[in-house]
Design an enzyme around this catalytic site. Sequence first.
Site, PDB file in Angstrom:
ATOM      1  N   CYS A 119      61.633  73.500 -30.147  1.00 32.20           N
ATOM      2  CA  CYS A 119      61.770  72.050 -30.278  1.00 32.20           C
ATOM      3  C   CYS A 119      63.239  71.664 -30.128  1.00 32.20           C
ATOM      4  O   CYS A 119      64.091  72.189 -30.851  1.00 32.20           O
ATOM      5  CB  CYS A 119      61.243  71.589 -31.638  1.00 32.20           C
ATOM      6  SG  CYS A 119      61.507  69.823 -31.885  1.00 32.20           S
ATOM      7  N   CYS A 163      55.547  70.303 -31.163  1.00 32.93           N
ATOM      8  CA  CYS A 163      56.358  70.863 -32.243  1.00 32.93           C
ATOM      9  C   CYS A 163      55.506  70.760 -33.502  1.00 32.93           C
ATOM     10  O   CYS A 163      55.131  69.668 -33.914  1.00 32.93           O
ATOM     11  CB  CYS A 163      57.658  70.073 -32.416  1.00 32.93           C
ATOM     12  SG  CYS A 163      58.502  70.516 -33.948  1.00 32.93           S
ATOM     13  N   LYS A 216      66.282  47.324  10.546  1.00 33.40           N
ATOM     14  CA  LYS A 216      67.039  48.485  10.108  1.00 33.40           C
ATOM     15  C   LYS A 216      66.155  49.700  10.316  1.00 33.40           C
ATOM     16  O   LYS A 216      65.155  49.873   9.611  1.00 33.40           O
ATOM     17  CB  LYS A 216      67.425  48.337   8.638  1.00 33.40           C
ATOM     18  CG  LYS A 216      68.385  49.386   8.152  1.00 33.40           C
ATOM     19  CD  LYS A 216      68.918  49.017   6.789  1.00 33.40           C
ATOM     20  CE  LYS A 216      70.034  49.916   6.331  1.00 33.40           C
ATOM     21  NZ  LYS A 216      69.707  51.321   6.278  1.00 33.40           N
ATOM     22  N   CYS A 262      64.426  70.200 -33.707  1.00 34.61           N
ATOM     23  CA  CYS A 262      64.515  70.952 -34.961  1.00 34.61           C
ATOM     24  C   CYS A 262      64.478  72.468 -34.763  1.00 34.61           C
ATOM     25  O   CYS A 262      64.596  73.207 -35.732  1.00 34.61           O
ATOM     26  CB  CYS A 262      63.393  70.526 -35.915  1.00 34.61           C
ATOM     27  SG  CYS A 262      61.760  71.042 -35.377  1.00 34.61           S
ATOM     28  N   ASP A 318      64.930  53.442  10.270  1.00 36.24           N
ATOM     29  CA  ASP A 318      65.102  54.499   9.279  1.00 36.24           C
ATOM     30  C   ASP A 318      65.084  55.860   9.936  1.00 36.24           C
ATOM     31  O   ASP A 318      64.097  56.588   9.873  1.00 36.24           O
ATOM     32  CB  ASP A 318      64.003  54.376   8.222  1.00 36.24           C
ATOM     33  CG  ASP A 318      64.368  55.103   6.949  1.00 36.24           C
ATOM     34  OD1 ASP A 318      63.486  55.287   6.112  1.00 36.24           O
ATOM     35  OD2 ASP A 318      65.535  55.512   6.806  1.00 36.24           O
ATOM     36  N   ASP A 324      53.270  61.234  36.794  1.00 41.33           N
ATOM     37  CA  ASP A 324      53.978  62.386  36.237  1.00 41.33           C
ATOM     38  C   ASP A 324      54.121  63.480  37.289  1.00 41.33           C
ATOM     39  O   ASP A 324      55.136  64.176  37.356  1.00 41.33           O
ATOM     40  CB  ASP A 324      53.188  62.955  35.043  1.00 41.33           C
ATOM     41  CG  ASP A 324      53.266  62.034  33.836  1.00 41.33           C
ATOM     42  OD1 ASP A 324      53.899  60.964  33.966  1.00 41.33           O
ATOM     43  OD2 ASP A 324      52.680  62.374  32.793  1.00 41.33           O
ATOM     44  N   GLU A 359      68.484  41.986  12.837  1.00 43.61           N
ATOM     45  CA  GLU A 359      67.896  43.137  13.523  1.00 43.61           C
ATOM     46  C   GLU A 359      67.076  43.941  12.531  1.00 43.61           C
ATOM     47  O   GLU A 359      67.248  43.806  11.327  1.00 43.61           O
ATOM     48  CB  GLU A 359      69.013  44.068  14.042  1.00 43.61           C
ATOM     49  CG  GLU A 359      69.964  43.412  14.967  1.00 43.61           C
ATOM     50  CD  GLU A 359      71.207  44.264  15.199  1.00 43.61           C
ATOM     51  OE1 GLU A 359      71.172  45.482  14.932  1.00 43.61           O
ATOM     52  OE2 GLU A 359      72.209  43.688  15.642  1.00 43.61           O
ATOM     53  N   CYS A 381      60.718  67.520 -38.731  1.00 44.69           N
ATOM     54  CA  CYS A 381      61.358  67.317 -37.429  1.00 44.69           C
ATOM     55  C   CYS A 381      61.788  65.846 -37.317  1.00 44.69           C
ATOM     56  O   CYS A 381      60.938  64.948 -37.313  1.00 44.69           O
ATOM     57  CB  CYS A 381      60.349  67.697 -36.348  1.00 44.69           C
ATOM     58  SG  CYS A 381      60.937  67.472 -34.684  1.00 44.69           S
ATOM     59  N   LYS A 411      67.161  45.370   2.206  1.00 48.87           N
ATOM     60  CA  LYS A 411      66.208  46.486   2.194  1.00 48.87           C
ATOM     61  C   LYS A 411      64.835  46.013   1.746  1.00 48.87           C
ATOM     62  O   LYS A 411      64.721  45.311   0.744  1.00 48.87           O
ATOM     63  CB  LYS A 411      66.700  47.572   1.237  1.00 48.87           C
ATOM     64  CG  LYS A 411      67.935  48.278   1.747  1.00 48.87           C
ATOM     65  CD  LYS A 411      67.557  49.580   2.418  1.00 48.87           C
ATOM     66  CE  LYS A 411      68.481  50.671   1.945  1.00 48.87           C
ATOM     67  NZ  LYS A 411      68.016  51.972   1.911  1.00 48.87           N
ATOM     68  N   TYR A 447      74.972  48.877  18.155  1.00 47.30           N
ATOM     69  CA  TYR A 447      76.356  48.469  17.883  1.00 47.30           C
ATOM     70  C   TYR A 447      77.284  49.001  18.967  1.00 47.30           C
ATOM     71  O   TYR A 447      77.466  50.210  19.101  1.00 47.30           O
ATOM     72  CB  TYR A 447      76.754  49.003  16.505  1.00 47.30           C
ATOM     73  CG  TYR A 447      78.122  48.604  15.989  1.00 47.30           C
ATOM     74  CD1 TYR A 447      78.724  47.397  16.355  1.00 47.30           C
ATOM     75  CD2 TYR A 447      78.813  49.434  15.095  1.00 47.30           C
ATOM     76  CE1 TYR A 447      79.971  47.044  15.855  1.00 47.30           C
ATOM     77  CE2 TYR A 447      80.053  49.092  14.584  1.00 47.30           C
ATOM     78  CZ  TYR A 447      80.629  47.892  14.975  1.00 47.30           C
ATOM     79  OH  TYR A 447      81.857  47.545  14.477  1.00 47.30           O
TER      80      TYR A 447
HETATM   81  S1  IVH Z   1      74.850  48.519  11.982  1.00 50.21           S
HETATM   82  C1  IVH Z   1      79.218  48.829  10.649  1.00 50.21           C
HETATM   83  N1  IVH Z   1      72.340  48.123  12.633  1.00 50.21           N
HETATM   84  O1  IVH Z   1      71.884  51.811   8.541  1.00 50.21           O
HETATM   85  C2  IVH Z   1      77.769  48.605  10.879  1.00 50.21           C
HETATM   86  N2  IVH Z   1      72.851  49.974  11.245  1.00 50.21           N
HETATM   87  O2  IVH Z   1      73.695  51.735   5.938  1.00 50.21           O
HETATM   88  C3  IVH Z   1      77.100  49.797  11.392  1.00 50.21           C
HETATM   89  N3  IVH Z   1      70.909  51.335  10.635  1.00 50.21           N
HETATM   90  O3  IVH Z   1      74.356  54.181   9.018  1.00 50.21           O
HETATM   91  C4  IVH Z   1      75.657  49.857  11.218  1.00 50.21           C
HETATM   92  N4  IVH Z   1      69.425  50.168  11.760  1.00 50.21           N
HETATM   93  O4  IVH Z   1      72.219  54.463  10.342  1.00 50.21           O
HETATM   94  C5  IVH Z   1      73.206  48.890  11.946  1.00 50.21           C
HETATM   95  N5  IVH Z   1      70.179  47.667  13.333  1.00 50.21           N
HETATM   96  C6  IVH Z   1      71.036  48.430  12.658  1.00 50.21           C
HETATM   97  C7  IVH Z   1      70.627  49.574  11.941  1.00 50.21           C
HETATM   98  C8  IVH Z   1      71.567  50.317  11.225  1.00 50.21           C
HETATM   99  C9  IVH Z   1      69.623  51.222  11.000  1.00 50.21           C
HETATM  100  C10 IVH Z   1      71.440  52.377   9.746  1.00 50.21           C
HETATM  101  C11 IVH Z   1      72.607  53.125  10.285  1.00 50.21           C
HETATM  102  C12 IVH Z   1      73.712  52.969   9.279  1.00 50.21           C
HETATM  103  C13 IVH Z   1      72.979  52.489   8.085  1.00 50.21           C
HETATM  104  C14 IVH Z   1      73.857  51.561   7.278  1.00 50.21           C
END
Ligand code: IVH
Length: 666
Positions: free
Chosen positions: A404, A422, A112, A407, A114, A31, A110, A428, A309, A223
């Site tokens: 209530c 009540c 998803k 009534c 959050d 660093d 992949e 009632c 999900k 993407y």
């Molecule tokens: S693809 C047209 N890949 O999920 C496809 N989305 O409900 C574009 N998200 O708004 C999304 N991980 O914020 C894609 N591996 C992933 C993702 C991902 C999280 C979120 C993203 C998007 C929402 C879709």
Amino acid sequence: MEIKEKIESLRKEIELLNYRYYVLNQPTISDFEFDGKLKELENLEAEYPEYADPNSPTQRVGSDINNNFVQVEHIHPMLSLSNTYSEGEIREFYDRTKKALNEDFEIVCELKYDGTSISLIYENGSLIRAVTRGDGTKGDDVTANIRTIKSIPLKLHGNNYPPLFEIRGEVLLPWNTFHELNEEREKNEEPLFANPRNAAAGTLKLQNSKVVAQRKLDSYLYYLLGDNLPFDGHYENLQAVKNWGFKVSDAIRKCKTIEEVLHFIDYWDKERKNLPVATDGIVLKINSGKQQRNLGWTAKSPRWAIAYKFQAESAETKLLSVEFSVGRTGTITPIANLEPVLLSGTIVKRASLHNEDIINKLDIHYGDSCYIEKGGEIIPKITGVNKNTRTLFLGEKVTFVKQCPACGTPLIRLDGESAHHCPNNSGCPPQIKGMIEHFVSRKAMNINAGEETINQFYDNGLIRNAADLYHISLQDILRLERWGEKSVANFMESLEVSKQVPFERVLFALGIRFVGETVAKKLANAFHDINNLMNASYQQLISVDEIGEVIAQSIIQYFSEESNVKQVQKLQEKGLQFSLSEKTMAERTRLLKGKTFVISGVFSEHSRDEYKELIDKNGGKNTSSISSKTNFVLAGENMGPAKLEKARKLGIRIINEYEFLKMIND
Ligand code: IVH
């Protein structure tokens, strides 16, 4: 070397060091050394402002100048993904795709992430714009804030990228930074962020990019879109963008079969708990760009992708309205109507708000976004309010009703109780209907009439209390919808049969507050008939085993109301059982009077409950634990050794079932 070149090469070097540190997690220098190089660049840029560049690594610290977010239109609309929650729907997606394409295809799986999504535009290898999703068509230009995220390249590596392209991904706040941030906020008495997603979204919208820089946001890109992409395949493109300096997750897999997809889902459903960032599902994408275009888009989402999900234990949704429902005993329950949301596999539209104190503590307003959880109860509960999503148009604060809702009678809240009541129990409507429903229920009078029937009878003016049921005529019912000769006959028959239901169940059917099945039995045994019970004093009531103050008060209160006494009289006239049967009375003895029993173990002649009844009927007393007051332990097979030991120590007589049966001359 010329100054300009010197500056340029330092920038490149520092960006590469950033990349190794923040994207690859493989720092190559200390660093201290890094800071030295950054300082050197800062000095040169200060001395030669003509070479300034917003994408210089020195700009990642942000600035104090207020960001005014400009709204920008997306080049390609930012659609969302359609969601599924079941394996079945994943299979359907697979089958649907197979049918539509009618050729081999690959699916990329992949995680998803959050966080909050972002669209980045690069021109000639430089980040020129970063835009939030907004409404999908237009978003906020948050470029200054995005520049502070060290895992997002400001200048790309190499030269194999298209001159202009867009890349999308997720901006995240890792769990540990999220926790640190909240700890800090707690110290400063600032409101806490509910989850890393809110924290990331909130941070991206901060006007001061210096503060954003301190928040240590991270990113994953998922993407790549635009013309002239290096490959047809989505997976191959993501591997390529890694070499340009982007952070792409390694938790990505190309699958050919549905089994491989399901295996990926299963694996990450468990393993995601060990990840440093929050994930809420799996995204499946058809790999080939050509096939993607073939499948196309709906107005809302691509047909070539779907999100699976993970089941959420808690969810966030909007409070639409609050209903106050009136229960059978007059208790008022506040119920929230919510924008439907999926929670642990079911769509939730309603949640309990419990009582006035909880409503006040939540400080919940109409239109608020709130958190719901499923506890042990069937109806979920609201556990908190996401105050970060409040706008200027804050709805009215939710307050408890004063009257209530059914009534109009002013509600009462007894000292020390959290619930509102009540008091109008004889006038009632929901209370009357509820009482009658209880009266006809299986464990009470067992009459052939459900909630719908009771509502129908009530709404047609046929009943106003339980006794009215016995006055309904065949013709009355046949005039109503949905009734035929046969169903009427069944109903009438069940009314007749109910006249033989024993006293203790009739007592239970009356629906006296706190008089459940067991208490009703105790009272029936102690007082033998309804007149004795009606005339019993408080002292007489509480002298009965297991009848306490609250039950005694409730019984006295019940019989102090004329309408209740009238109802009992009417039911008596119709021939219901209001005293113990002669048979029961005949079986009663005083053989065990003054004797206290504890039953333990397994028996062969009678069940434990039958032995309890025999003790009751013969004037003895049942208790559950051995003490010096116990006279007998009725011991069966497998009696616990601790109990046996205790009984021996206290010198209590231990008898078997045959000895017991002899005691009652059975
Ligand atoms: S693809 C047209 N890949 O999920 C496809 N989305 O409900 C574009 N998200 O708004 C999304 N991980 O914020 C894609 N591996 C992933 C993702 C991902 C999280 C979120 C993203 C998007 C929402 C879709």
